[in-house]
Design a protein around this motif. Structure first.
Motif, mmCIF file in Angstrom:
data_model
loop_
_atom_site.group_PDB
_atom_site.id
_atom_site.type_symbol
_atom_site.label_atom_id
_atom_site.label_comp_id
_atom_site.label_asym_id
_atom_site.label_seq_id
_atom_site.Cartn_x
_atom_site.Cartn_y
_atom_site.Cartn_z
ATOM 1 N N TYR A 1 110.459 -19.709 -17.684
ATOM 2 C CA TYR A 1 110.777 -20.626 -16.585
ATOM 3 C C TYR A 1 111.067 -19.827 -15.314
ATOM 4 C CZ TYR A 1 113.428 -23.706 -13.578
ATOM 5 O OH TYR A 1 113.886 -24.405 -12.493
ATOM 6 N N ALA B 1 110.967 -26.629 -16.318
ATOM 7 C CA ALA B 1 112.306 -26.801 -16.887
ATOM 8 C C ALA B 1 112.291 -27.810 -18.023
ATOM 9 C CB ALA B 1 113.273 -27.246 -15.792
ATOM 10 N N ARG C 1 108.130 -18.905 -13.572
ATOM 11 C CA ARG C 1 107.353 -20.096 -13.236
ATOM 12 C C ARG C 1 106.121 -20.243 -14.130
ATOM 13 N NH1 ARG C 1 107.634 -19.193 -6.822
ATOM 14 N NH2 ARG C 1 109.866 -19.395 -6.629
ATOM 15 N N VAL D 1 111.665 -26.079 -21.289
ATOM 16 C CA VAL D 1 112.853 -25.365 -21.775
ATOM 17 C C VAL D 1 113.824 -26.358 -22.406
ATOM 18 C CG1 VAL D 1 114.801 -23.893 -21.126
ATOM 19 C CG2 VAL D 1 112.573 -23.567 -20.023
#
Length: 189
Positions: free
Chosen positions: A78, A85, A81, A88
């Motif tokens: 994350y 999110a 990038r 995750v």
């Protein structure tokens, strides 16, 4: 099939559909899945977890440890990038159902499934050349910085080869973990 496993599979199926259609994993889905995991582990009889044949609660401490493993393993991607999110948080939800050791197994299998999915998507989108160029750039930059005495700093790429619905890889990794745990042929169970 136990209720915990059904809830996990249902949440993953919904995440896959929304990630493919809308390029996101809804926070509400992750929150409801995590609450479902907490309820399952809070009221079930102690057992081997949702993936084992003798299913049952792993306990609330293992639930939190599983969430932490999911978070720690996917956070670097994350930060680069390389994933969103929502991915995750989805892995944290999976960790809430499975506990730390099985979550680690899912992470390993998810990375393998994600790599295979990335190659398939690059071939489908005819962007394999861009993927190879990006990989060469990342490895060269890492090698130059490492030999120059500076710490390796990976920066996000300016030109990407496309976006991949990583919920598909997470679901595939989870199902592979289920199969391997049930067959008894996997050390991370």
């Amino acid at each position: 099939m136990n209720i915990g496993l059904a809830a996990l599979i249902g949440a993953l199926a919904f995440a896959v559909v929304t990630d493919i259609r809308h390029a996101r994993v809804p926070n509400l889905l992750v929150a409801l899945g995590t609450v479902a995991a907490g309820l399952y582990h809070g009221i079930s009889v102690y057992g081997g977890g949702v993936l084992h044949v003798l299913s049952g609660s792993i306990g609330l401490i293992s639930l939190l440890e599983g969430m932490m493993v999911g978070f720690v393993c996917l956070l670097p991607l994350y930060a680069l990038r390389a994933m969103g999110a929502g991915d995750v948080k989805l892995m944290m939800m999976v960790g809430a159902f499975l506990g730390p050791l099985q979550t680690l197994g899912v992470v390993v299998l998810t990375f393998a499934a994600g790599g295979a999915l990335a190659i398939v998507m690059a071939l489908w989108q005819r962007s394999l050349r861009q993927v190879a160029s990006n990989l060469r750039f990342l490895l060269t930059t890492y090698a130059v910085r490492a030999t120059g005495g500076t710490g390796p700093e990976l920066e996000p790429l300016q030109q990407t080869a496309g976006r991949m619905p990583y919920a598909v890889a997470i679901a595939a990794g989870t199902l592979l973990q289920l199969i391997l745990v049930r067959s008894g042929g996997w050390a991370l169970s």
